[in-house]
Design an enzyme around this catalytic site. Structure first.
Site, mmCIF file in Angstrom:
data_model
loop_
_atom_site.group_PDB
_atom_site.id
_atom_site.type_symbol
_atom_site.label_atom_id
_atom_site.label_comp_id
_atom_site.label_asym_id
_atom_site.label_seq_id
_atom_site.Cartn_x
_atom_site.Cartn_y
_atom_site.Cartn_z
ATOM 1 N N LYS A 176 -9.586 -0.298 -9.071
ATOM 2 C CA LYS A 176 -9.849 -0.433 -7.636
ATOM 3 C C LYS A 176 -9.020 0.646 -6.941
ATOM 4 C CE LYS A 176 -8.846 -1.922 -3.933
ATOM 5 N NZ LYS A 176 -8.694 -0.861 -2.898
ATOM 6 N N GLU A 179 -8.729 2.592 -0.449
ATOM 7 C CA GLU A 179 -9.876 2.807 0.438
ATOM 8 C C GLU A 179 -10.057 4.297 0.732
ATOM 9 O OE1 GLU A 179 -7.605 0.564 0.634
ATOM 10 O OE2 GLU A 179 -8.218 -1.245 1.688
ATOM 11 N N GLY A 229 1.512 0.044 -5.234
ATOM 12 C CA GLY A 229 1.304 0.062 -3.791
ATOM 13 C C GLY A 229 2.559 -0.383 -3.077
ATOM 14 N N GLU A 232 5.112 -5.020 0.263
ATOM 15 C CA GLU A 232 4.519 -6.168 0.968
ATOM 16 C C GLU A 232 3.243 -6.653 0.250
ATOM 17 O OE1 GLU A 232 2.612 -6.921 5.295
ATOM 18 O OE2 GLU A 232 3.831 -5.136 5.048
ATOM 19 N N THR A 233 2.331 -5.716 -0.040
ATOM 20 C CA THR A 233 1.087 -6.102 -0.726
ATOM 21 C C THR A 233 1.406 -6.570 -2.150
ATOM 22 O OG1 THR A 233 -0.010 -4.353 0.502
ATOM 23 C CG2 THR A 233 -1.279 -5.368 -1.230
ATOM 24 N N GLY A 234 2.367 -5.918 -2.778
ATOM 25 C CA GLY A 234 2.747 -6.283 -4.150
ATOM 26 C C GLY A 234 3.185 -7.737 -4.241
ATOM 27 N N GLU A 251 4.296 -1.871 -9.363
ATOM 28 C CA GLU A 251 5.034 -0.625 -9.089
ATOM 29 C C GLU A 251 5.009 -0.453 -7.578
ATOM 30 O OE1 GLU A 251 6.529 1.021 -11.336
ATOM 31 O OE2 GLU A 251 5.621 0.174 -13.128
ATOM 32 N N CYS A 285 6.594 7.502 -3.753
ATOM 33 C CA CYS A 285 7.469 6.333 -3.896
ATOM 34 C C CYS A 285 8.856 6.739 -4.377
ATOM 35 C CB CYS A 285 6.842 5.335 -4.861
ATOM 36 S SG CYS A 285 6.396 6.078 -6.426
ATOM 37 N N GLU A 386 11.022 1.922 3.698
ATOM 38 C CA GLU A 386 10.313 3.086 3.179
ATOM 39 C C GLU A 386 9.471 3.704 4.301
ATOM 40 O OE1 GLU A 386 7.072 2.402 0.373
ATOM 41 O OE2 GLU A 386 7.864 4.033 -0.832
HETATM 42 P P1 NAD Z 1 -1.040 -0.636 -0.273
HETATM 43 O O1 NAD Z 1 -0.140 -1.695 -0.781
HETATM 44 O O2 NAD Z 1 -1.527 -0.724 1.111
HETATM 45 O O3 NAD Z 1 -2.354 -0.529 -1.172
HETATM 46 C C1 NAD Z 1 -2.291 -0.268 -2.553
HETATM 47 C C2 NAD Z 1 -3.596 -0.713 -3.176
HETATM 48 O O4 NAD Z 1 -3.692 -2.137 -3.074
HETATM 49 C C3 NAD Z 1 -4.857 -0.166 -2.495
HETATM 50 O O5 NAD Z 1 -5.845 0.077 -3.471
HETATM 51 C C4 NAD Z 1 -5.285 -1.326 -1.613
HETATM 52 O O6 NAD Z 1 -6.662 -1.330 -1.302
HETATM 53 C C5 NAD Z 1 -4.921 -2.519 -2.485
HETATM 54 N N1 NAD Z 1 -4.706 -3.777 -1.770
HETATM 55 C C6 NAD Z 1 -4.351 -3.960 -0.477
HETATM 56 N N2 NAD Z 1 -4.268 -5.276 -0.214
HETATM 57 C C7 NAD Z 1 -4.561 -5.939 -1.347
HETATM 58 C C8 NAD Z 1 -4.614 -7.318 -1.722
HETATM 59 N N3 NAD Z 1 -4.366 -8.289 -0.849
HETATM 60 N N4 NAD Z 1 -4.938 -7.643 -2.986
HETATM 61 C C9 NAD Z 1 -5.181 -6.670 -3.900
HETATM 62 N N5 NAD Z 1 -5.145 -5.353 -3.609
HETATM 63 C C10 NAD Z 1 -4.826 -4.990 -2.354
HETATM 64 O O7 NAD Z 1 -0.277 0.723 -0.545
HETATM 65 P P2 NAD Z 1 -0.741 2.197 -0.161
HETATM 66 O O8 NAD Z 1 -0.470 2.362 1.292
HETATM 67 O O9 NAD Z 1 -2.100 2.497 -0.689
HETATM 68 O O10 NAD Z 1 0.272 3.072 -1.023
HETATM 69 C C11 NAD Z 1 1.526 3.389 -0.598
HETATM 70 C C12 NAD Z 1 2.561 2.509 -1.263
HETATM 71 O O11 NAD Z 1 2.470 2.627 -2.685
HETATM 72 C C13 NAD Z 1 3.972 2.907 -0.922
HETATM 73 O O12 NAD Z 1 4.737 1.782 -0.596
HETATM 74 C C14 NAD Z 1 4.491 3.531 -2.215
HETATM 75 O O13 NAD Z 1 5.866 3.479 -2.386
HETATM 76 C C15 NAD Z 1 3.767 2.753 -3.244
HETATM 77 N N6 NAD Z 1 3.727 3.499 -4.512
HETATM 78 C C16 NAD Z 1 4.496 3.065 -5.561
HETATM 79 C C17 NAD Z 1 4.517 3.761 -6.752
HETATM 80 C C18 NAD Z 1 5.341 3.299 -7.928
HETATM 81 O O14 NAD Z 1 5.016 3.669 -9.046
HETATM 82 N N7 NAD Z 1 6.367 2.509 -7.734
HETATM 83 C C19 NAD Z 1 3.729 4.910 -6.897
HETATM 84 C C20 NAD Z 1 2.957 5.333 -5.817
HETATM 85 C C21 NAD Z 1 2.964 4.588 -4.627
#
Ligand code: NAD
Length: 481
Positions: A176, A179, A229, A232-234, A251, A285, A386
Site C-alpha cells: 500500500k 497516497e 510512517g 502517530e499512525t504507527g 518503522e 526519518c 519531528e
Molecule cells: P503517514 O504515517 O501519514 O503514512 C504512512 C503510510 O501509512 C501511508 O501509506 C499512509 O497512507 C498509511 N496510513 C495512514 N493512515 C493509516 C491507517 N490508519 N492505517 C494504515 N495505514 C495508514 O506517514 P507519511 O507522512 O507518509 O511519512 C512520513 C513519516 O514516515 C515520517 O514520520 C517519517 O519519519 C516516517 N518514516 C520512517 C522511516 C523509518 O524507517 N523509521 C522511514 C521513512 C519515513
C-alpha cells in the site's frame, strides 16, 4: 502541448478495477497533475488479500525451489536496472526528488532485490538433540500474506526494503503506497510480472491510509504488517494489529542528534552534517535535525555550517545540479513553516533560510530554503517533534554528560551521529545513546547489510540485513522421536 495524463487502474489477479475513487498525482515541483490513479477501498483490499492468500496456500511461490525464487528476485533487480532511467525520472517527478538522488535510490532498490536473492537459501534452520534420543529441527517458514505500508519520502526504496525479504522468504505481499507517491510501486508490480513472478505474489494497491491502509491492517488473512510512517499512525496500526495478535513491525519517526566534539575533523564533519539534515529536503526519518556542538567550537561550527548550507542548490528536481527539491505537498510545507514560526515565538533565532521562493519556476512548487535555528530550548516543540523538512536546530553543550543527556532527551530513538577522534569516548557514547542506528565520524545511516530501525517512539522491528528475513518468517520446531 502537454501530453495525455496517464491513468492507472487497480490491477488485482490480472484484472483491472476502477477502485473506490480516483486520485490525482501531482508533481511537487510545479503543481501539475502527472497521472491519475484508481484508489482501493475495503472491497478491493478484500479481493487483493483473498487472491494473495490463495496464492500463498497454493504453495506455488513458497515451495518453489529456493534457487528459482532467487532467480525471480535477480531478474527483478535486472529489470529495475534496465528501466533505471525511466524509474528515476518517474520518482523524481512524483516525489520531487533531485534526479541524482532518485537514480541512487533506484540503484539501491535493485541492490536490495539482489541481496535478498542471495539470501534465499542462506536463512538456515537448526538441528539439535534435546534428549537422550530423537532429534529436534527448527524450520523457518513464511508467515503468509504480508501487508506492506509505505510512506512518501523514499517510495521505491522502502517498497524494495519490504518486498525483497518478504518475497525471499516465500510470503505473498500486498503493497500500500502513500497516497501522494504510488507511481514507481505500480511500475514495480509490472516489472515483477515481466521478471516471472507468479501472478498474485506481489500486488500493489494504492489507496487512502484510513481506508485501504486500515482495511489491510484489519483483514484477518493478512498475517504480518510492516509499516513505515509517522509515529502517530504507527501507534494506530500497532493497536489494530494487536487486536488480532498480528505480527507487526513499525518503522516510525525520528529526531536524531548529531554530536560534534571539539576534536572532530571539522572539514569532513561540516560537509557531511549539512547533508545529514538537509538531504531529501529534510524529509528523512534519519535527518539529524538537532546538531549538538561542543562549546569551544560552537561559533566556528555555526559560521561554517551556515556557509556550506548556502552553497546547496535548491532547484528543479530534473536539473543535474540540484541538491534540494521541493517538499511533498503545499500543506506539508505549511506545516514545516509553522514549526519555524512557533520556534521563533518561543524564543529561537532564525539564522538563515526558511523563506519560500516566490519567483518562477520555483514559485510554482513547494520549495523552502533550508533553515538554521539557534537558541532553541531543549523543551521547545522544535527540539522535541519531528519536523520532516529542511530545518535544523544548533545547540552548544559543555561536556560529554550534557551531550548525552541532550541527545537522549526526546521520545524518539532512530538514528544519530557522533564526531570525535577519541575512541574511548566513542565506546562510552555508542552504548549510552538511545538509537537503533548510529554512525561514528559519518552521517550514513542505512546499509543494506545491517539491520535498520529504531527504539522508543521510533518503533520496533528491523528492516534490512539478515534480521529482515527473521521478520518475515516464523519458526516451527519439530521433534523427531
Ligand atoms: P503517514 O504515517 O501519514 O503514512 C504512512 C503510510 O501509512 C501511508 O501509506 C499512509 O497512507 C498509511 N496510513 C495512514 N493512515 C493509516 C491507517 N490508519 N492505517 C494504515 N495505514 C495508514 O506517514 P507519511 O507522512 O507518509 O511519512 C512520513 C513519516 O514516515 C515520517 O514520520 C517519517 O519519519 C516516517 N518514516 C520512517 C522511516 C523509518 O524507517 N523509521 C522511514 C521513512 C519515513
Amino acid at each position: 502541448m502537454p501530453g495525455k495524463i496517464p491513468h492507472h487502474p487497480l490491477t488485482i489477479a490480472g484484472e483491472a478495477y476502477a477502485g473506490q475513487s480516483r486520485y490525482e498525482v501531482v508533481n511537487p515541483a510545479d503543481g501539475r497533475v502527472i497521472a491519475t490513479v484508481a484508489m482501493a477501498g475495503k472491497q478491493e483490499v478484500t479481493l487483493a488479500v483473498q487472491n494473495a492468500a490463495e496464492r500463498f496456500r497454493g504453495y506455488l511461490w513458497r515451495s518453489m525451489r529456493p534457487q528459482d525464487r532467487a532467480n525471480c528476485l535477480l531478474r527483478l533487480a535486472q529489470r529495475i536496472r534496465e528501466e533505471a532511467g525511466e524509474l528515476a525520472d518517474l520518482e523524481s517527478r512524483n516525489a520531487g526528488k533531485p534526479i541524482r538522488a532518485a537514480r541512487a535510490e533506484i540503484e539501491g532498490a535493485a541492490r536490495c532485490f539482489s541481496y535478498y536473492a542471495g539470501a534465499v537459501d542462506k536463512h538456515f534452520g537448526q538441528t539439535m538433540m534435546p534428549g537422550s534420543r530423537g532429534r529436534g529441527a527448527v524450520y523457518h517458514e513464511p508467515i503468509g500474506v504480508c501487508g506492506l505500508i509505505v510512506p512518501w519520502n523514499f517510495p521505491f526504496l522502502i517498497t524494495a526494503w519490504k518486498c525483497a525479504p518478504a518475497l525471499a522468504m516465500g510470503n505473498t505481499v500486498i503493497v500500500k503506497p502513500a497516497e501522494a507517491t504510488p507511481l514507481t510501486a505500480l511500475r514495480l508490480a509490472e516489472l515483477a510480472q515481466e521478471a516471472g513472478f507468479p501472478d498474485g505474489v506481489l500486488t500493489v494497491i494504492p489507496g487512502h491510509g484510513d481506508q485501504a491502509g486500515e482495511a489491510l491492517v484489519e483483514h484477518p488473512s493478512v498475517r504480518k504488517i510492516s509499516f513505515t510512517g509517522s509515529t502517530e499512525t504507527g501507534k494506530r496500526v500497532g493497536r489494530a494489529a494487536a487486536d488480532q495478535l498480528k505480527r507487526v513491525s513499525l518503522e516510525l519517526g525520528g529526531k536524531s542528534a548529531n554530536l560534534v566534539f571539539a576534536d572532530a575533523d571539522l572539514d569532513e564533519c561540516i560537509d557531511s552534517s549539512v547533508w545529514s539534515v538537509f538531504d531529501n529536503s529534510g524529509q528523512d526519518c534519519c535527518s539529524r535535525s538537532r546538531m549538538l556542538v561542543e562549546r569551544p567550537i560552537y561559533d566556528a561550527f555555526l559560521t561554517r555550517f551556515a556557509a556550506r548550507t548556502n552553497q546547496l542548490v535548491v532547484g528543479l528536481p530534473r536539473e543535474e545540479t540540484t541538491d534540494l527539491g521541493p517538499l511533498i505537498t503545499p500543506s506539508h510545507r505549511a506545516r514545516v513553516c509553522g514549526f519555524i514560526s512557533t520556534a521563533q515565538d518561543q524564543g529561537a533565532h532564525l539564522v538563515q533560510g526558511g523563506e519560500i521562493p516566490a519567483e518562477a519556476p520555483l514559485g510554482d512548487g513547494n520549495f523552502l530554503l533550508p533553515a538554521i535555528l539557534v537558541n532553541a530550548h531543549p523543551s521547545h516543540k522544535i527540539m522535541q517533534e519531528e519536523v520532516f523538512g529542511p530545518v535544523v536546530c544548533i545547540l552548544p553543550f559543555s561536556d560529554e554528560e550534557e551531550a548525552l543527556s541532550l541527545a537522549n532527551d526526546t521520545a524518539y530513538g532512530l538514528s544519530g551521529s557522533l564526531w570525535t577522534r577519541d575512541y574511548d569516548r566513542v565506546q562510552r557514547l555508542v552504548h549510552g545513546l538511545e538509537a537503533g542506528c548510529l554512525s561514528v565520524n559519518s552521517s550514513s545511516s542505512v546499509h543494506q547489510e545491517m539491520p535498520f530501525g529504531g527504539v522508543k517512539h521510533s518503533g520496533y522491528g528491523r528492516e534490512l540485513g539478515m534480521d529482515a528475513l527473521a521478520a518475515y518468517s516464523q519458526t516451527k520446531s519439530v521433534f523427531y522421536g
